[in-house]
Design an enzyme around this catalytic site. Structure first.
Site, PDB file in Angstrom:
ATOM      1  N   ASP A  56      28.482  50.126  47.551  1.00 23.24           N
ATOM      2  CA  ASP A  56      29.630  50.768  46.785  1.00 23.24           C
ATOM      3  C   ASP A  56      31.115  50.194  46.607  1.00 23.24           C
ATOM      4  O   ASP A  56      30.665  49.525  48.689  1.00 23.24           O
ATOM      5  CB  ASP A  56      28.710  51.833  46.751  1.00 23.24           C
ATOM      6  CG  ASP A  56      27.985  52.091  46.282  1.00 23.24           C
ATOM      7  OD1 ASP A  56      27.604  51.628  45.466  1.00 23.24           O
ATOM      8  OD2 ASP A  56      26.769  53.196  46.609  1.00 23.24           O
ATOM      9  N   LYS A  57      32.064  50.897  46.215  1.00 22.37           N
ATOM     10  CA  LYS A  57      33.668  50.375  46.526  1.00 22.37           C
ATOM     11  C   LYS A  57      33.706  50.999  47.366  1.00 22.37           C
ATOM     12  O   LYS A  57      34.515  50.277  48.490  1.00 22.37           O
ATOM     13  CB  LYS A  57      34.059  51.137  45.505  1.00 22.37           C
ATOM     14  CG  LYS A  57      35.736  51.121  45.505  1.00 22.37           C
ATOM     15  CD  LYS A  57      36.291  50.972  44.842  1.00 22.37           C
ATOM     16  CE  LYS A  57      38.235  51.325  44.978  1.00 22.37           C
ATOM     17  NZ  LYS A  57      38.824  52.081  43.944  1.00 22.37           N
TER      18      LYS A  57
END
Length: 368
Positions: A177-178
C-alpha cells in the site's frame, strides 16, 4: 482495442487502496449519469447462447481470467443492460455488457522521473527496493507521477522491460500500500518476472511485517483466517468473510507478539497469502485495528484512559506517525536464475520507530 490481464487487474485494483480483442468491443470515454465511466462495452451476438457472465467476458478480454472478472462483478463494476450483475448471470442474445469504473480510462505514458530510490540489492535479474511510506507503487487513478514505477523507469531507462512507456507495471510481481513502507522485489527481465510471479502465486516467498495495533493481544501468537473481499458499505475498504462463504478470497495471517506497550501491541505478521489490505482488514476484524490507520478506524483513541494528558499523548503519536503503523520488514525468495534463496531485511522507518519509542516511554513512566 486490445486489453490484457495486467491492465484490467490494475484498473480494478486502483478502483478497489492496490488492462479486447473482440470487434464488437468499444471504448466509451463519456461519463455516465452516475458519475462513472464506461471503459469497455460488448453487445452479445443475436445467436448468443446462454452463457455465464464471467465466461462471456473472460473469452473477450485477452489473457484475463474468470477470477478477475468475478472480482470486478463483486465490486459492482460489471453492468448488463445498465444494471449491476453477478458473475453467475446468464448472458442472452442482444445483452449490452459493460465494465464501469469511477474514473476515465488512463491515457498516459510512463514518465521516467529522477526520484531517489533506496536500493537494498540489485543484479542483472532483480532489484530489491525499500519503499518509503507515501509512495504509490504504480501509476493509476489520481497518481500518474511520483510513483515507484516512474522512479524505476528512470533508474532502468536502458532496460527493454522498462523502455515501454505504455507498460505501467513493468517488472512488478507484488506491491504494498501507498502508506505502508518496506521491501519490494522487481524483475528486470521477462524471465525473472515469470519466475517470481510463480513464486508469489505458489506462496513460496516469505514476507514478514511489523505492525503496531490497538489493544492488548490475548495470545502471544496466533493465526487469523478469513476471506478478504470488497466491503459492501465502503468500496475503499476490504472486509473479512467466513471461510466457505463464497465471498472474497482465502486469506491467512500468522502473528506473534513482539512487545506489549500499554494500550497498544507491537506484532510481527507473516503472510501466508497476499490479499489487498490483508493485515489491516484481518486485525480490524479481530478488534485490533492498526494504530493510526485512518481507513480502518485506527486513527481514533480506541483504548486507554479519559485523561486529557493521555489524549494529548496519543494525538502527538498520530502526528509523529500520520499513517498506518505497518512496515514490510523482511522479504525472501529464490533467485530466478541462480536458484539461491535470498532474504532481505529493512530497518523500521524513523516515523514508526519514534511512535514506538513514545509508547515505550509512556509505559515506563506509567509503571514508575
Amino acid at each position: 482495442m486490445v486489453i490484457n490481464d495486467d491492465e484490467l487487474d490494475d484498473e480494478l485494483s486502483d478502483e478497489l487502496d492496490d488492462e479486447q480483442s473482440d470487434a464488437e468491443a468499444e471504448f466509451v470515454s463519456e461519463e455516465t449519469a452516475e458519475g462513472e465511466y464506461e471503459h469497455f462495452h460488448f453487445t452479445a451476438d443475436p445467436k448468443q447462447g446462454l452463457l455465464r457472465l464471467d465466461k462471456f467476458l473472460a473469452g473477450r478480454l485477452m489473457r484475463t481470467s474468470r477470477t478477475k472478472v468475478q472480482l470486478a462483478a463483486d465490486a459492482g463494476c460489471i453492468r448488463v443492460n445498465g444494471k449491476p450483475e453477478k458473475s453467475s448471470y446468464r448472458v442472452k442474445p442482444g445483452d449490452e455488457v459493460s465494465i464501469v469504473l469511477s474514473y476515465p480510462r488512463h491515457n498516459f505514458e510512463i514518465v521516467p522521473q529522477d526520484i531517489p530510490l533506496e536500493i537494498t540489492y540489485e543484479d542483472d535479474e532483480v532489484i530489491v527496493v525499500n519503499k518509503c511510506a507515501g509512495m504509490v507503487v504504480h501509476p493509476g487513478h489520481g497518481n500518474f507521477e511520483g510513483t515507484l514505477v516512474n522512479a524505476l523507469a528512470w533508474h532502468l531507462k536502458d532496460n527493454p522491460l522498462f523502455g515501454d512507456k505504455t507498460n505501467f507495471r513493468p517488472g512488478l510481481v507484488h506491491r504494498i500500500d501507498k502508506d505502508t513502507s518496506g521491501l519490494l522485489v522487481i524483475a528486470k527481465t521477462e524471465g525473472a518476472k515469470v519466475n517470481l510471479s510463480k513464486q508469489f502465486f505458489n506462496k513460496t516467498t516469505t514476507r514478514t511485517y511489523i505492525a503496531l495495533v490497538w489493544g492488548q493481544m490475548e495470545q502471544d501468537e496466533g493465526t487469523i483466517v478469513g476471506n478478504i473481499g470488497r466491503s459492501t458499505k465502503d468500496r475503499l475498504q476490504m472486509d473479512v468473510y467466513p471461510e466457505g462463504s463464497g465471498i472474497g478470497k482465502h486469506a491467512v495471517t500468522h502473528y506473534r507478539v513482539l512487545e506489549r506497550l500499554g494500550y497498544v501491541t507491537l506484532v510481527e505478521c507473516r503472510l501466508e497469502t497476499g490479499r489487498t489490505h490483508q493485515i489491516r482488514a484481518h486485525f480490524r476484524h479481530i478488534g485490533h485495528p492498526l494504530f493510526s490507520d485512518a481507513r480502518y478506524g485506527g486513527d481514533k483513541i480506541l483504548k486507554g484512559t479519559t485523561f486529557a494528558k493521555y489524549k494529548q499523548f496519543v494525538q502527538n503519536c498520530f502526528e509523529v506517525l500520520p499513517r498506518q503503523a505497518l512496515h514490510a520488514k523482511t522479504l525472501g525468495f529464490v533467485h530466478p536464475t541462480s536458484g539461491e534463496y535470498m532474504q532481505f531485511d529493512s530497518p523500521i522507518p524513523t516515523d514508526m520507530q519514534q511512535c514506538i519509542e513514545r509508547w515505550r516511554a509512556y509505559v515506563a513512566q506509567r509503571d514508575v
